[in-house]
Design a protein around this motif. Structure first.
Motif, PDB file in Angstrom:
ATOM      1  N   CYS A  38       0.826  -1.202   0.000  1.00  0.00           N
ATOM      2  CA  CYS A  38       0.000   0.000   0.000  1.00  0.00           C
ATOM      3  C   CYS A  38       0.860   1.252   0.000  1.00  0.00           C
ATOM      4  O   CYS A  38       1.681   1.449   0.890  1.00  0.00           O
ATOM      5  N   GLY A  39       0.655   2.104  -1.012  1.00  0.00           N
ATOM      6  CA  GLY A  39       1.401   3.353  -1.086  1.00  0.00           C
ATOM      7  C   GLY A  39       1.172   4.244   0.122  1.00  0.00           C
ATOM      8  O   GLY A  39       2.084   4.929   0.597  1.00  0.00           O
ATOM      9  N   SER A  40      -0.043   4.240   0.648  1.00  0.00           N
ATOM     10  CA  SER A  40      -0.325   5.094   1.801  1.00  0.00           C
ATOM     11  C   SER A  40       0.427   4.602   3.038  1.00  0.00           C
ATOM     12  O   SER A  40       0.837   5.398   3.881  1.00  0.00           O
ATOM     13  N   HIS A  41       0.612   3.295   3.170  1.00  0.00           N
ATOM     14  CA  HIS A  41       1.429   2.785   4.281  1.00  0.00           C
ATOM     15  C   HIS A  41       2.868   3.274   4.148  1.00  0.00           C
ATOM     16  O   HIS A  41       3.475   3.712   5.120  1.00  0.00           O
ATOM     17  N   GLU A  42       3.404   3.207   2.930  1.00  0.00           N
ATOM     18  CA  GLU A  42       4.787   3.637   2.750  1.00  0.00           C
ATOM     19  C   GLU A  42       4.918   5.140   3.005  1.00  0.00           C
ATOM     20  O   GLU A  42       5.914   5.599   3.578  1.00  0.00           O
ATOM     21  N   GLN A  43       3.902   5.917   2.591  1.00  0.00           N
ATOM     22  CA  GLN A  43       3.933   7.357   2.868  1.00  0.00           C
ATOM     23  C   GLN A  43       4.038   7.606   4.363  1.00  0.00           C
ATOM     24  O   GLN A  43       4.833   8.428   4.822  1.00  0.00           O
ATOM     25  N   ALA A  44       3.221   6.883   5.150  1.00  0.00           N
ATOM     26  CA  ALA A  44       3.235   7.100   6.601  1.00  0.00           C
ATOM     27  C   ALA A  44       4.553   6.626   7.208  1.00  0.00           C
ATOM     28  O   ALA A  44       5.134   7.300   8.065  1.00  0.00           O
ATOM     29  N   ILE A  45       5.048   5.479   6.755  1.00  0.00           N
ATOM     30  CA  ILE A  45       6.308   4.940   7.279  1.00  0.00           C
ATOM     31  C   ILE A  45       7.448   5.921   7.007  1.00  0.00           C
ATOM     32  O   ILE A  45       8.261   6.226   7.880  1.00  0.00           O
ATOM     33  N   ALA A  46       7.477   6.469   5.787  1.00  0.00           N
ATOM     34  CA  ALA A  46       8.563   7.376   5.410  1.00  0.00           C
ATOM     35  C   ALA A  46       8.394   8.734   6.079  1.00  0.00           C
ATOM     36  O   ALA A  46       9.332   9.292   6.642  1.00  0.00           O
ATOM     37  N   LYS A  47       7.173   9.244   6.064  1.00  0.00           N
ATOM     38  CA  LYS A  47       6.925  10.583   6.596  1.00  0.00           C
ATOM     39  C   LYS A  47       7.267  10.662   8.090  1.00  0.00           C
ATOM     40  O   LYS A  47       7.829  11.644   8.549  1.00  0.00           O
ATOM     41  N   PHE A  48       6.905   9.630   8.828  1.00  0.00           N
ATOM     42  CA  PHE A  48       7.141   9.658  10.270  1.00  0.00           C
ATOM     43  C   PHE A  48       8.453   8.976  10.657  1.00  0.00           C
ATOM     44  O   PHE A  48       8.715   8.750  11.833  1.00  0.00           O
ATOM     45  N   GLY A  49       9.252   8.625   9.648  1.00  0.00           N
ATOM     46  CA  GLY A  49      10.554   8.039   9.953  1.00  0.00           C
ATOM     47  C   GLY A  49      10.441   6.751  10.744  1.00  0.00           C
ATOM     48  O   GLY A  49      11.281   6.430  11.582  1.00  0.00           O
ATOM     49  N   LEU A  50       9.375   5.976  10.482  1.00  0.00           N
ATOM     50  CA  LEU A  50       9.155   4.785  11.306  1.00  0.00           C
ATOM     51  C   LEU A  50      10.275   3.766  11.183  1.00  0.00           C
ATOM     52  O   LEU A  50      10.514   3.005  12.113  1.00  0.00           O
ATOM     53  N   ARG A  51      10.965   3.771  10.037  1.00  0.00           N
ATOM     54  CA  ARG A  51      12.036   2.773   9.911  1.00  0.00           C
ATOM     55  C   ARG A  51      13.114   2.969  10.964  1.00  0.00           C
ATOM     56  O   ARG A  51      13.836   2.049  11.295  1.00  0.00           O
ATOM     57  N   ALA A  52      13.180   4.200  11.494  1.00  0.00           N
ATOM     58  CA  ALA A  52      14.120   4.444  12.593  1.00  0.00           C
ATOM     59  C   ALA A  52      13.747   3.615  13.820  1.00  0.00           C
ATOM     60  O   ALA A  52      14.587   3.304  14.655  1.00  0.00           O
ATOM     61  N   ALA A  53      12.460   3.299  13.922  1.00  0.00           N
ATOM     62  CA  ALA A  53      11.989   2.578  15.107  1.00  0.00           C
ATOM     63  C   ALA A  53      11.993   1.067  14.905  1.00  0.00           C
ATOM     64  O   ALA A  53      11.793   0.315  15.848  1.00  0.00           O
ATOM     65  N   PHE A  54      12.207   0.643  13.671  1.00  0.00           N
ATOM     66  CA  PHE A  54      12.161  -0.798  13.419  1.00  0.00           C
ATOM     67  C   PHE A  54      13.457  -1.446  13.894  1.00  0.00           C
ATOM     68  O   PHE A  54      14.548  -0.888  13.725  1.00  0.00           O
ATOM     69  N   PRO A  55      13.372  -2.645  14.469  1.00  0.00           N
ATOM     70  CA  PRO A  55      14.593  -3.346  14.864  1.00  0.00           C
ATOM     71  C   PRO A  55      15.465  -3.642  13.642  1.00  0.00           C
ATOM     72  O   PRO A  55      14.953  -3.782  12.526  1.00  0.00           O
ATOM     73  N   LYS A  56      16.775  -3.737  13.882  1.00  0.00           N
ATOM     74  CA  LYS A  56      17.698  -4.013  12.761  1.00  0.00           C
ATOM     75  C   LYS A  56      17.362  -5.326  12.068  1.00  0.00           C
ATOM     76  O   LYS A  56      17.585  -5.484  10.872  1.00  0.00           O
ATOM     77  N   ALA A  57      16.843  -6.267  12.835  1.00  0.00           N
ATOM     78  CA  ALA A  57      16.581  -7.591  12.274  1.00  0.00           C
ATOM     79  C   ALA A  57      15.195  -7.700  11.647  1.00  0.00           C
ATOM     80  O   ALA A  57      14.690  -8.801  11.429  1.00  0.00           O
ATOM     81  N   LEU A  58      14.562  -6.543  11.345  1.00  0.00           N
ATOM     82  CA  LEU A  58      13.245  -6.573  10.705  1.00  0.00           C
ATOM     83  C   LEU A  58      13.275  -5.763   9.414  1.00  0.00           C
ATOM     84  O   LEU A  58      13.588  -4.575   9.428  1.00  0.00           O
ATOM     85  N   ASN A  59      12.979  -6.416   8.298  1.00  0.00           N
ATOM     86  CA  ASN A  59      12.849  -5.712   7.019  1.00  0.00           C
ATOM     87  C   ASN A  59      11.373  -5.483   6.734  1.00  0.00           C
ATOM     88  O   ASN A  59      10.612  -6.441   6.657  1.00  0.00           O
TER      89      ASN A  59
END
Lengths: 376, 95
Positions: A38-59
């Protein structure tokens, strides 16, 4: 700005980040990989920098969730061929800039072709009512927009209105991506509003066949974090079911009224998704009863004439297909942010507001800050 | 895009409704909505069609989420732009 809302609560966010780390640890056996579509999920993940919160061992990978991007080149070529034959084309905005084999609809427009951007298929029908010349609506998007195309046909359209269907149906492509070598997806986040139409029950056969859990998620940062916690916990436990974390909008059976109209007008048929594969039952074709409005049956569309032009060398370097299949990220592309930017996109993923490359470019290039502290 | 946009139903005709989106009134089609709607209901809309009547208990949270999304958007924020496109997808209202 309003007071912080419940779904932006930093305390809850930190708790969820902690739970996500624990859930990821419990999976073991190398990094865990989950995919959203979902493009809207990626927008939210990127906009809020959520990947910063994801564990290193999670893609967390964005799969084929951008309807503009997965429209196949020959489908774009069909629209361009019709337009250059002098037929008036109406379509959704982003489609005008998506490259086909030789240029985009925008190039045909610059050469004098009649191409109108609409926000709704209903607006295209209104245009047809105001003229006697044929109007072909180049109908793109997933089931969420296909239901609208079905609705206008069932309501009755003028005899000069036609549909060139490039509509796609999401559930079948999940089957393909789940089996693609190199992707190794262990679970899926399903998009909340698409499931508003289909219902979450549509994923149950998939879960049964592939043994992968599916969690339906909303669009707020905390919605996404909570859904990821749930999904990774399920992977760790070997729990293979569908869980609906967006009950505000999604029911098991979905919108029965819209689905009835969808299947009255369309039937699933195999077809190519750009850069991914032939997807059995992944395209939506007008049923035979609708032949009179089917542009493919009412016009001779000569796309071979476009293929005399070899693709530009930049296009050959584009890795959109691998990005949509989840086996590469925009950061792996030599063109990203350099030769390929939103104003002069090389690939479809840089055109659409739902394309992975466009979203990553918008929010700082490589919004993958794993290891930084929780952003909320 | 598949985010959709919520709005308040201010008039219902047979096949369409006039829906208020933060002061902008557009005419949306009711062909696809999952249950009958009346004036005062909130509906979720996509490409000019109402696709779901929002349950009264969920209205406040849904609106708050979109209000925040639009308020914090700067310039050409992608999500806000998508929501604004959804509002444009309705037909012009005669009201």
């Amino acid at each position: 700005m309003n007071a912080p809302l419940e779904f932006r609560d930093p305390v809850q966010a930190r708790e969820l980040c902690g739970a996500l780390a624990r859930a990821t640890d419990s999976v073991g056996g190398g990094p865990a990989s989950v995919m959203h579509v979902c493009g809207s999920h990626e927008q939210a993940i990127a906009k809020f920098g959520l990947r910063a919160a994801f564990p290193k061992a999670l893609n967390v990978i964005m799969g084929p969730g951008c309807p503009v991007c997965i429209t196949d080149q020959p489908e774009i070529d069909e629209a361009i061929a019709l337009a250059t034959q002098g037929v008036r084309i109406a379509t959704y905005g982003d489609m005008v800039r998506v490259p086909g084999s030789a240029g985009a609809l925008a190039d045909a427009q610059a050469g004098g072709a009649k191409i109108d951007v609409v926000y709704s298929v209903a607006q295209a029908v209104e245009q047809a009512r105001e003229t006697t010349e044929p109007v072909v609506f180049f109908a793109t998007g997933f089931e969420t927009t296909a239901v609208a195309t079905a609705a206008v046909l069932l309501r009755g359209v003028p005899s000069n209105f036609f549909i060139l269907s490039a509509h796609k149906y999401i559930p079948p492509v999940m089957e393909i991506v789940a089996e693609m070598p190199g992707t190794r997806v262990q679970g899926f986040l399903a998009a909340g509003h698409a499931a508003t139409i289909t219902g979450y029950g549509v994923f149950e056969p998939f879960v049964e066949r592939h043994g992968l859990p599916v969690v339906v998620a909303g669009f707020e940062p905390l919605d996404i974090l909570a859904a990821l916690v749930k999904l990774v916990e399920m992977i760790g436990r070997g729990d293979r079911t569908v869980v609906n974390m967006f009950p505000r909008c999604v029911s098991r059976d979905g919108n029965a009224n819209a689905l009835r109209q969808l299947w009255e007008v369309f039937q699933p048929i195999g077809g190519r998704w750009r850069g991914i594969a032939h997807v059995p039952n992944g395209n939506l074709r007008l049923r035979d009863e609708w032949a009179a409005v089917d542009a493919r049956r009412q016009f001779t569309i000569d796309i071979a004439s476009l293929w005399r032009h070899a693709p530009a060398s930049l296009v050959r370097q584009c890795i959109c297909g691998n990005i949509m299949a989840g086996i590469a990220s925009p950061a792996d592309c030599a063109l990203f942010g350099d030769a390929c930017v939103p104003d002069t996109p090389v690939g479809a993923c840089m055109v659409s507001s739902e394309g992975t490359c466009r979203i990553w470019h918008e929010y700082g290039g490589v919004p993958d800050l794993r290891g930084a502290s929780c952003p909320l | 895009m598949c985010l959709g946009v919520p709005g308040l139903v201010v008039r219902v005709d047979e096949l369409t409704a006039v829906v208020d989106f933060w002061g902008v009134r557009r005419r949306v089609r009711l062909d696809l909505v999952d249950e009958p709607v009346s004036v005062g209901d909130y509906v979720l809309n996509h490409v000019g069609f109402a696709i779901r009547r929002i349950a009264p208990d969920d209205v406040e949270m849904t609106l708050a989420m979109y209000r925040q999304l639009l308020a914090e958007a700067e310039g050409d924020d992608l999500m806000a732009a998508d929501v604004r496109s959804e509002i444009k997808a309705g037909a012009g209202s005669e009201e």
